[in-house]
Design a protein around this motif. Structure first.
Motif, PDB file in Angstrom:
ATOM      1  N   LEU A  64       0.817  -1.210   0.000  1.00 52.47           N
ATOM      2  CA  LEU A  64       0.000   0.000   0.000  1.00 52.47           C
ATOM      3  C   LEU A  64       0.851   1.260   0.000  1.00 52.47           C
ATOM      4  N   VAL A  65       1.925   1.239   0.780  1.00 47.34           N
ATOM      5  CA  VAL A  65       2.825   2.403   0.791  1.00 47.34           C
ATOM      6  C   VAL A  65       3.431   2.612  -0.596  1.00 47.34           C
ATOM      7  N   THR A  66       3.833   1.529  -1.224  1.00 45.30           N
ATOM      8  CA  THR A  66       4.373   1.609  -2.586  1.00 45.30           C
ATOM      9  C   THR A  66       3.327   2.167  -3.545  1.00 45.30           C
ATOM     10  N   TYR A  67       2.089   1.673  -3.398  1.00 42.61           N
ATOM     11  CA  TYR A  67       0.995   2.122  -4.273  1.00 42.61           C
ATOM     12  C   TYR A  67       0.775   3.631  -4.127  1.00 42.61           C
ATOM     13  N   LYS A  97      -6.754 -14.268   3.323  1.00 45.28           N
ATOM     14  CA  LYS A  97      -5.919 -13.143   2.926  1.00 45.28           C
ATOM     15  C   LYS A  97      -6.769 -11.907   2.625  1.00 45.28           C
ATOM     16  N   ARG A  98      -7.959 -12.143   2.059  1.00 44.55           N
ATOM     17  CA  ARG A  98      -8.850 -11.015   1.752  1.00 44.55           C
ATOM     18  C   ARG A  98      -9.216 -10.248   3.020  1.00 44.55           C
ATOM     19  N   LYS A  99      -9.470 -10.977   4.087  1.00 44.03           N
ATOM     20  CA  LYS A  99      -9.811 -10.347   5.360  1.00 44.03           C
ATOM     21  C   LYS A  99      -8.661  -9.472   5.860  1.00 44.03           C
ATOM     22  N   ILE A 100      -7.430  -9.945   5.687  1.00 40.46           N
ATOM     23  CA  ILE A 100      -6.259  -9.181   6.134  1.00 40.46           C
ATOM     24  C   ILE A 100      -6.056  -7.951   5.258  1.00 40.46           C
ATOM     25  N   VAL A 101      -6.281  -8.097   3.946  1.00 41.51           N
ATOM     26  CA  VAL A 101      -6.152  -6.955   3.033  1.00 41.51           C
ATOM     27  C   VAL A 101      -7.136  -5.856   3.425  1.00 41.51           C
ATOM     28  N   ILE A 102      -8.379  -6.241   3.695  1.00 45.55           N
ATOM     29  CA  ILE A 102      -9.411  -5.262   4.059  1.00 45.55           C
ATOM     30  C   ILE A 102      -9.048  -4.552   5.361  1.00 45.55           C
ATOM     31  N   SER A 103      -8.636  -5.308   6.371  1.00 49.39           N
ATOM     32  CA  SER A 103      -8.283  -4.694   7.656  1.00 49.39           C
ATOM     33  C   SER A 103      -7.078  -3.767   7.509  1.00 49.39           C
ATOM     34  N   THR A 104      -6.133  -4.138   6.632  1.00 49.74           N
ATOM     35  CA  THR A 104      -4.949  -3.295   6.400  1.00 49.74           C
ATOM     36  C   THR A 104      -5.339  -2.011   5.685  1.00 49.74           C
ATOM     37  N   LEU A 105      -6.233  -2.127   4.698  1.00 49.72           N
ATOM     38  CA  LEU A 105      -6.722  -0.948   3.987  1.00 49.72           C
ATOM     39  C   LEU A 105      -7.427   0.014   4.942  1.00 49.72           C
ATOM     40  N   LEU A 106      -8.280  -0.531   5.795  1.00 48.38           N
ATOM     41  CA  LEU A 106      -9.027   0.300   6.736  1.00 48.38           C
ATOM     42  C   LEU A 106      -8.106   0.965   7.751  1.00 48.38           C
ATOM     43  N   LYS A 107      -7.128   0.216   8.213  1.00 47.54           N
ATOM     44  CA  LYS A 107      -6.174   0.761   9.175  1.00 47.54           C
ATOM     45  C   LYS A 107      -5.446   1.963   8.576  1.00 47.54           C
ATOM     46  N   LYS A 109      -6.405   3.737   5.943  1.00 45.94           N
ATOM     47  CA  LYS A 109      -7.391   4.774   5.596  1.00 45.94           C
ATOM     48  C   LYS A 109      -7.719   5.649   6.803  1.00 45.94           C
ATOM     49  N   ASN A 110      -7.753   5.048   7.995  1.00 45.68           N
ATOM     50  CA  ASN A 110      -8.067   5.796   9.210  1.00 45.68           C
ATOM     51  C   ASN A 110      -6.895   6.636   9.700  1.00 45.68           C
ATOM     52  N   GLU A 111      -5.692   6.330   9.211  1.00 45.75           N
ATOM     53  CA  GLU A 111      -4.500   7.050   9.664  1.00 45.75           C
ATOM     54  C   GLU A 111      -4.134   8.214   8.763  1.00 45.75           C
ATOM     55  N   ILE A 120      -6.808   5.189  -1.359  1.00 47.49           N
ATOM     56  CA  ILE A 120      -7.109   3.906  -0.714  1.00 47.49           C
ATOM     57  C   ILE A 120      -8.516   3.458  -1.090  1.00 47.49           C
ATOM     58  N   GLN A 121      -9.428   4.419  -1.124  1.00 48.60           N
ATOM     59  CA  GLN A 121     -10.809   4.107  -1.484  1.00 48.60           C
ATOM     60  C   GLN A 121     -10.888   3.618  -2.934  1.00 48.60           C
ATOM     61  N   LYS A 122     -10.147   4.261  -3.803  1.00 48.12           N
ATOM     62  CA  LYS A 122     -10.114   3.829  -5.211  1.00 48.12           C
ATOM     63  C   LYS A 122      -9.521   2.433  -5.333  1.00 48.12           C
TER      64      LYS A 122
END
Length: 367
Positions: A64-67, A97-107, A109-111, A120-122
């Motif tokens: 995500l940081v790279t993205y 893995k999908r569950k971990i991706v979602i939680s990582t995205l949300l984490k 996104k909140n920061e 992140i939303q896109k």
């Protein structure tokens, strides 16, 4: 062998209660030992699972940081970003893995905020995660449905409005709560339109949560609350009264005055407090005219209103109630009288011979 036989003989010759105690102890022992081993296995499994989750979280955070930092203004999606999207698409095929991706995205996104949060939303759409969430809205399992609506709210997916609103009167409170939070978080005050057709109760906790969300947004146009004040759903009426008080909806004063005759006593009491807050003087005369016909709780609420909206012309009415049987009403009447006509208050004190009444008067004088 002799010891074993001795124990058997001892057991047979023992009283029934001792035999029963030994049997119960044996059953407990046989049950506990396997549980101890199972718990050790479970703890080890959970620790291993935590390590795996931490490993994937770290990996996806780097993705995500790279993205976020490899984008450029010339291309909507850079080649490096597309590479990350492709990797994440492969990951989300597996539910774990999908569950971990979602939680990582949300984490993440909140920061962050601003353009990065929008990125992140896109990414949520670009990876196809939305395609795994939308089917949950058709699930027969209420917890899966609630989870799907929550995820759409967290990723600000406004496009799902029509598919979410249909669950407004779902039998499960958890689903209704997620639907309500989705509507208000994404559409603000306009999202309160669901109140027009809400048939199920809006709990006190639900109301608190909705108000907390609404108060985050400034300069929002407050909708017309009048239809909600006339709702057949009493919980909607109670919520509308809170909106009237918090957002000073003075333009609804005529509807509020009419609600002094509402069939629900608790709502009538709430209305009195709202009218007091809005300083609607016309309501005083309505309440004075049928004061004796009202419940004691309403009468007390009215005198609390009088303490906020008293006028000199209220003196005759106050004099009628300085000897009221209810202590709170008597106290309020005397407190107001002391303010608007101190001479009359002092004369009443001198004329009275009742000890309890004099104690109340002395209390008011010294406080």
């Amino acid at each position: 062998m002799n010891e074993t036989q001795h124990l058997i003989e001892y057991f047979k010759q023992s009283p029934f209660i001792i035999q029963l105690a030994w049997i119960i102890s044996g059953v407990f022992f046989v049950s506990i030992v396997p549980l101890i081993f199972y718990l050790k296995y479970l703890r080890g499994h959970l620790r291993e699972n935590e390590k795996i989750v931490a490993k994937y979280q770290n990996e996806y955070e780097q993705y995500l940081v790279t993205y976020l930092y490899t984008g450029n203004e010339e291309e909507e999606i850079s080649s490096d970003q597309q590479l990350i999207i492709n990797k994440l698409k492969k990951c989300i095929v597996e539910p774990f893995k999908r569950k971990i991706v979602i939680s990582t995205l949300l984490k993440l996104k909140n920061e962050i905020s601003g353009e990065m949060a929008e990125s992140i939303q896109k990414l949520y759409f670009q990876t196809g995660l939305i395609d795994y969430t939308l089917p949950k809205l058709r699930s027969k399992k209420w917890y899966s449905l609630a989870k799907g609506i929550r995820e759409l709210r967290q990723f600000q997916v406004k496009e799902a409005h029509d598919e979410v609103i249909i669950y407004i009167n779902h039998p499960k409170r958890e689903v209704r709560k997620e639907m309500q939070l989705y509507m208000v978080n994404l559409f603000y005050f306009e999202g309160l339109d669901f109140l027009n057709v809400l048939e199920t109760p809006l709990s006190e906790w639900d109301q608190i949560q909705l108000l907390e969300v609404l108060q985050r947004f400034d300069n929002q146009k407050i909708p017309d609350i009048k239809p909600w004040l006339k709702s057949s759903n009493d919980s909607v009426v109670v919520f509308a009264l809170k909106l009237a008080k918090i957002y000073n909806q003075f333009e609804a004063k005529d509807e509020l005055i009419n609600m002094l005759e509402h069939k629900n006593k608790d709502i009538r009491i709430d209305v009195i407090f709202v009218l007091s807050h809005l300083i609607v003087l016309e309501a005083k005369e309505v309440l004075k005219n049928n004061f004796d016909m009202r419940s004691q709780e309403e009468q007390i609420a009215f005198f609390k209103m009088m303490e906020n909206l008293y006028e000199n012309s209220d003196e005759p009415f106050l004099l009628e109630h300085i000897h009221n049987e209810n202590f709170e009403i008597k106290l309020s009447a005397l407190k107001i009288l002391k303010v608007i006509n101190s001479d009359k208050f002092n004369n009443i004190k001198l004329e009275s011979l009742e000890p309890e009444f004099l104690r109340i008067v002395n209390f008011i004088e010294n406080n």
